[in-house]
Write an enzyme that holds these catalytic residues in place. Structure first.
Site, short mmCIF file in Angstrom:
data_model
loop_
_atom_site.label_atom_id
_atom_site.label_comp_id
_atom_site.label_asym_id
_atom_site.label_seq_id
_atom_site.Cartn_x
_atom_site.Cartn_y
_atom_site.Cartn_z
CG HIS A 119 25.71 30.65 26.03
ND1 HIS A 119 25.17 31.14 24.86
CD2 HIS A 119 27.01 31.05 26.03
CE1 HIS A 119 26.12 31.80 24.18
NE2 HIS A 119 27.25 31.75 24.88
CD GLU A 120 29.52 30.47 29.20
OE1 GLU A 120 28.95 31.55 29.00
OE2 GLU A 120 30.56 30.15 28.59
CG HIS A 129 28.58 33.15 20.18
ND1 HIS A 129 29.51 34.10 20.55
CD2 HIS A 129 28.20 32.55 21.33
CE1 HIS A 129 29.67 34.08 21.85
NE2 HIS A 129 28.88 33.14 22.36
C1 LIG Z 1 25.49 34.72 26.42
C2 LIG Z 1 26.02 34.75 27.86
C3 LIG Z 1 25.29 33.75 28.70
C4 LIG Z 1 27.53 34.43 27.86
C5 LIG Z 1 28.38 35.48 27.17
C6 LIG Z 1 29.87 35.21 27.32
S1 LIG Z 1 30.53 33.94 26.29
C7 LIG Z 1 32.21 34.27 26.17
N1 LIG Z 1 30.34 32.66 26.88
N2 LIG Z 1 29.92 33.97 24.98
C8 LIG Z 1 28.17 36.87 27.79
O1 LIG Z 1 28.50 37.07 28.93
N3 LIG Z 1 27.68 37.82 26.98
C9 LIG Z 1 27.54 39.20 27.41
C10 LIG Z 1 27.72 40.12 26.22
C11 LIG Z 1 27.64 41.55 26.61
C12 LIG Z 1 26.49 42.32 26.60
N4 LIG Z 1 26.81 43.57 27.02
C13 LIG Z 1 28.15 43.64 27.32
C14 LIG Z 1 28.95 44.70 27.83
C15 LIG Z 1 30.31 44.46 28.04
C16 LIG Z 1 30.87 43.18 27.80
C17 LIG Z 1 30.07 42.13 27.30
C18 LIG Z 1 28.71 42.38 27.09
C19 LIG Z 1 25.82 44.63 27.12
C20 LIG Z 1 25.31 44.83 28.58
C21 LIG Z 1 24.72 43.58 29.23
C22 LIG Z 1 25.74 42.90 30.12
C23 LIG Z 1 25.20 41.66 30.84
C24 LIG Z 1 24.97 40.47 29.92
N5 LIG Z 1 26.18 40.08 29.24
C25 LIG Z 1 26.19 39.41 28.06
O2 LIG Z 1 25.16 39.04 27.51
ZN LIG Z 2 28.98 32.41 24.20
#
Ligand SMILES: CC(C)C[C@H](CS(C)(=N)=N)C(=O)N[C@H]1Cc2cn(c3ccccc23)CCCCCCNC1=O
Ligand SMILES: [Zn+2]
Ligand SMILES: [Ca+2]
Ligand SMILES: [Zn+2]
Length: 168
Positions: A119-120, A129
């Protein structure tokens, strides 16, 4: 993800990467192979080639860091944001940081490094996205991903930036 500082695409087909600080969650050799596999996902669907470098002037610097780590986007501890990447460009362009307060794994528990890295690296290549939950570029992590990591939309988007047809 940080469109204000990135270009739209790399203006070359051979892109170098190097790995700086590692995580203690996995052996270094495992991190190396998961990172290489995540790049090859995009290489197979585009005209791009990724070459590992051991110098700090590679196009894409890959690092595991926590909280404040020298850019304007400090990480947030366990959970929440897992990683981030800068779009194509010089200097920090393409650089990809993983939050080392996550539990990184090669399997189904914790967060799967291969899936997150793929993804990154999409962002590091200029992709935004997708609203389609089947897309690798969906904004939230999904542990059970289909075998073929890239959706048709992902393939179309990477091809729009780096066409697969051979450049004469
Ligand atoms: C798609 C990823 C591989 C990369 C992206 C970051 S990016 C910049 N590369 N688009 C990511 O980290 N998304 C968060 C999004 C997110 C989900 N929540 C969050 C709670 C707080 C903050 C962020 C999140 C709800 C709770 C679950 C937390 C754990 C999972 N986190 C995520 O899915
Ligand atoms: Zn992302
Ligand atoms: Ca986090
Ligand atoms: Zn960062």
């Amino acid at each position: 993800e940080y469109s204000h500082i990135q270009g739209t695409r790399w203006n070359k087909n051979v892109i170098t990467y190097s790995i700086g600080r590692y995580t203690r969650d996995l052996p270094r050799s495992t991190v190396d192979s998961l990172v290489e596999s995540a790049f090859s996902v995009w290489a197979r669907a585009s005209s791009l080639t990724f070459v590992r470098s051991h110098t700090r002037n590679a196009d894409i610097m890959v690092e595991f860091v926590t909280y404040e780590h020298g850019d304007l986007y400090p990480f947030d501890g366990p959970g929440g944001t897992l990683a981030h990447a800068f779009g194509p460009g010089l200097g920090a362009g393409g650089d990809t940081h993983f939050d080392d307060d996550e539990h990184w794994t090669a399997g189904e528990t914790g967060f799967n490094l291969f899936v997150v890295a793929a993804h990154e690296f999409g962002h590091a290549l200029g992709l935004k996205h997708s609203r389609n939950p089947d897309s690798l570029m969906y904004p939230t992590y999904r542990s059970s991903r289909p075998a073929n990591l890239l959706s048709r939309e992902d393939v179309a988007n990477i091809n729009a930036l780096y066409s697969k047809e051979y450049l004469w």
